[in-house]
Design a protein around this motif. Structure first.
Motif, PDB file in Angstrom:
ATOM      1  N   LEU A  94      19.637 -12.774 -18.464  1.00 47.47           N
ATOM      2  CA  LEU A  94      19.592 -14.326 -18.824  1.00 47.47           C
ATOM      3  C   LEU A  94      21.023 -14.831 -19.004  1.00 47.47           C
ATOM      4  CD1 LEU A  94      18.045 -16.808 -20.057  1.00 47.47           C
ATOM      5  CD2 LEU A  94      18.590 -15.632 -22.351  1.00 47.47           C
ATOM      6  N   ILE A  95      22.065 -14.016 -19.479  1.00 51.03           N
ATOM      7  CA  ILE A  95      23.361 -14.364 -19.649  1.00 51.03           C
ATOM      8  C   ILE A  95      23.991 -14.459 -18.410  1.00 51.03           C
ATOM      9  CG2 ILE A  95      25.575 -13.654 -20.486  1.00 51.03           C
ATOM     10  CD1 ILE A  95      23.805 -12.412 -22.741  1.00 51.03           C
ATOM     11  N   TRP A  96      23.893 -13.530 -17.279  1.00 51.22           N
ATOM     12  CA  TRP A  96      24.433 -13.362 -16.094  1.00 51.22           C
ATOM     13  C   TRP A  96      24.132 -14.877 -15.022  1.00 51.22           C
ATOM     14  CZ3 TRP A  96      28.898 -12.025 -14.963  1.00 51.22           C
ATOM     15  CH2 TRP A  96      29.268 -10.946 -15.518  1.00 51.22           C
ATOM     16  N   MET A  97      22.744 -14.951 -15.222  1.00 51.33           N
ATOM     17  CA  MET A  97      22.277 -16.336 -14.553  1.00 51.33           C
ATOM     18  C   MET A  97      22.826 -17.488 -15.134  1.00 51.33           C
ATOM     19  SD  MET A  97      18.218 -15.072 -13.512  1.00 51.33           S
ATOM     20  CE  MET A  97      17.252 -15.890 -15.067  1.00 51.33           C
ATOM     21  N   ALA A  98      22.750 -17.628 -16.136  1.00 51.79           N
ATOM     22  CA  ALA A  98      23.398 -18.922 -16.907  1.00 51.79           C
ATOM     23  C   ALA A  98      24.863 -18.960 -16.392  1.00 51.79           C
ATOM     24  CB  ALA A  98      23.352 -18.771 -18.423  1.00 51.79           C
ATOM     25  N   LEU A  99      25.713 -17.731 -16.379  1.00 48.07           N
ATOM     26  CA  LEU A  99      26.917 -17.839 -16.032  1.00 48.07           C
ATOM     27  C   LEU A  99      27.074 -18.308 -14.347  1.00 48.07           C
ATOM     28  CD1 LEU A  99      29.890 -17.730 -16.666  1.00 48.07           C
ATOM     29  CD2 LEU A  99      29.786 -14.992 -16.125  1.00 48.07           C
ATOM     30  N   GLN A 100      26.213 -17.713 -13.633  1.00 49.08           N
ATOM     31  CA  GLN A 100      26.470 -17.961 -12.185  1.00 49.08           C
ATOM     32  C   GLN A 100      25.828 -19.294 -11.864  1.00 49.08           C
ATOM     33  OE1 GLN A 100      23.591 -14.691 -10.837  1.00 49.08           O
ATOM     34  NE2 GLN A 100      25.475 -13.436 -10.551  1.00 49.08           N
ATOM     35  N   HIS A 101      24.963 -19.811 -12.770  1.00 44.56           N
ATOM     36  CA  HIS A 101      24.440 -21.187 -12.286  1.00 44.56           C
ATOM     37  C   HIS A 101      25.598 -22.323 -12.802  1.00 44.56           C
ATOM     38  CE1 HIS A 101      21.897 -24.462 -12.030  1.00 44.56           C
ATOM     39  NE2 HIS A 101      22.023 -25.092 -13.211  1.00 44.56           N
ATOM     40  N   SER A 102      26.321 -21.720 -13.877  1.00 49.83           N
ATOM     41  CA  SER A 102      27.407 -22.837 -14.354  1.00 49.83           C
ATOM     42  C   SER A 102      28.555 -22.973 -13.250  1.00 49.83           C
ATOM     43  CB  SER A 102      27.810 -22.757 -15.835  1.00 49.83           C
ATOM     44  OG  SER A 102      28.504 -21.385 -16.010  1.00 49.83           O
ATOM     45  N   MET A 103      28.800 -21.706 -13.027  1.00 46.49           N
ATOM     46  CA  MET A 103      29.897 -21.506 -11.641  1.00 46.49           C
ATOM     47  C   MET A 103      29.405 -22.252 -10.490  1.00 46.49           C
ATOM     48  SD  MET A 103      31.152 -17.671 -12.821  1.00 46.49           S
ATOM     49  CE  MET A 103      32.252 -17.406 -11.356  1.00 46.49           C
ATOM     50  N   GLU A 104      28.235 -21.784 -10.090  1.00 54.48           N
ATOM     51  CA  GLU A 104      27.782 -22.739  -8.846  1.00 54.48           C
ATOM     52  C   GLU A 104      27.916 -24.229  -8.854  1.00 54.48           C
ATOM     53  OE1 GLU A 104      23.883 -20.988  -7.920  1.00 54.48           O
ATOM     54  OE2 GLU A 104      24.688 -18.923  -7.553  1.00 54.48           O
ATOM     55  N   ASN A 105      27.547 -24.718 -10.014  1.00 53.61           N
ATOM     56  CA  ASN A 105      27.497 -25.911 -10.195  1.00 53.61           C
ATOM     57  C   ASN A 105      28.585 -26.737 -10.906  1.00 53.61           C
ATOM     58  OD1 ASN A 105      24.675 -26.729  -9.122  1.00 53.61           O
ATOM     59  ND2 ASN A 105      24.033 -25.192 -10.694  1.00 53.61           N
ATOM     60  N   LYS A 106      29.570 -25.836 -11.424  1.00 53.39           N
ATOM     61  CA  LYS A 106      30.778 -26.269 -11.932  1.00 53.39           C
ATOM     62  C   LYS A 106      30.753 -27.333 -13.194  1.00 53.39           C
ATOM     63  CE  LYS A 106      33.527 -25.651  -7.710  1.00 53.39           C
ATOM     64  NZ  LYS A 106      34.294 -26.060  -6.688  1.00 53.39           N
ATOM     65  N   ILE A 107      29.556 -26.921 -13.964  1.00 49.94           N
ATOM     66  CA  ILE A 107      29.644 -27.644 -14.993  1.00 49.94           C
ATOM     67  C   ILE A 107      30.605 -27.654 -15.860  1.00 49.94           C
ATOM     68  CG2 ILE A 107      27.651 -27.621 -17.125  1.00 49.94           C
ATOM     69  CD1 ILE A 107      25.825 -26.087 -15.541  1.00 49.94           C
ATOM     70  N   LEU A 108      30.937 -28.768 -16.365  1.00 47.43           N
ATOM     71  CA  LEU A 108      32.165 -29.124 -17.130  1.00 47.43           C
ATOM     72  C   LEU A 108      31.333 -29.803 -18.255  1.00 47.43           C
ATOM     73  CD1 LEU A 108      34.816 -30.112 -14.352  1.00 47.43           C
ATOM     74  CD2 LEU A 108      34.224 -27.805 -15.486  1.00 47.43           C
ATOM     75  N   VAL A 109      32.257 -29.767 -19.491  1.00 44.82           N
ATOM     76  CA  VAL A 109      32.186 -30.505 -20.698  1.00 44.82           C
ATOM     77  C   VAL A 109      32.738 -32.039 -20.738  1.00 44.82           C
ATOM     78  CG1 VAL A 109      32.163 -30.369 -23.142  1.00 44.82           C
ATOM     79  CG2 VAL A 109      31.698 -28.238 -21.811  1.00 44.82           C
TER      80      VAL A 109
END
Length: 120
Positions: free
Chosen positions: A105-120
């Motif tokens: 779960l943690i790795w998938m969330a990290l990968q998703h955020s990195m792929e989509n460059k989710i920024l606050v």
């Protein structure tokens, strides 16, 4: 372009089936997991626990740059929500993630955020 339907209609069969299915799930448990990981400090701790078998509370405090009581508080919360477990060795307490599901779960969330460059 609007992100809302212009007319109100729905697929009765699909809605009925999914309502029944939703009633059988423990969404509260899922919500607690995401709430625990929604805190930046706990997310960092969980990510670091993914990178190794276990860490003592002192190591965690050093890695995230906080006090031992603060690290302990966050680790305890992760444990109470079933995301982490601990073992005591003499005067030291070592934490690890509870199981492989949590790591995934943690790795998938990290990968998703990195792929989509989710920024606050």
């Amino acid at each position: 372009m609007s992100d809302v339907c212009d007319v109100f209609c729905y697929d009765e069969e699909k809605v009925s089936r999914l309502k029944q299915e939703l009633a059988s799930y423990d969404t509260l448990g899922m919500t607690k997991i995401f709430k625990a990981l929604a805190d930046d400090t706990r997310a960092k701790i969980a990510l670091m626990l993914c990178r190794t078998d276990e860490l003592c509370v002192c190591d965690v405090a050093n890695i995230i740059g906080t006090t031992i009581p603060n690290a302990s508080h966050h680790l305890r919360l992760l444990r109470n929500l079933g995301l982490a477990k601990y073992r005591k060795e003499g005067k030291l307490v070592f934490y690890s993630l509870d199981d492989e599901h949590v790591k995934q779960l943690i790795w998938m969330a990290l990968q998703h955020s990195m792929e989509n460059k989710i920024l606050v």
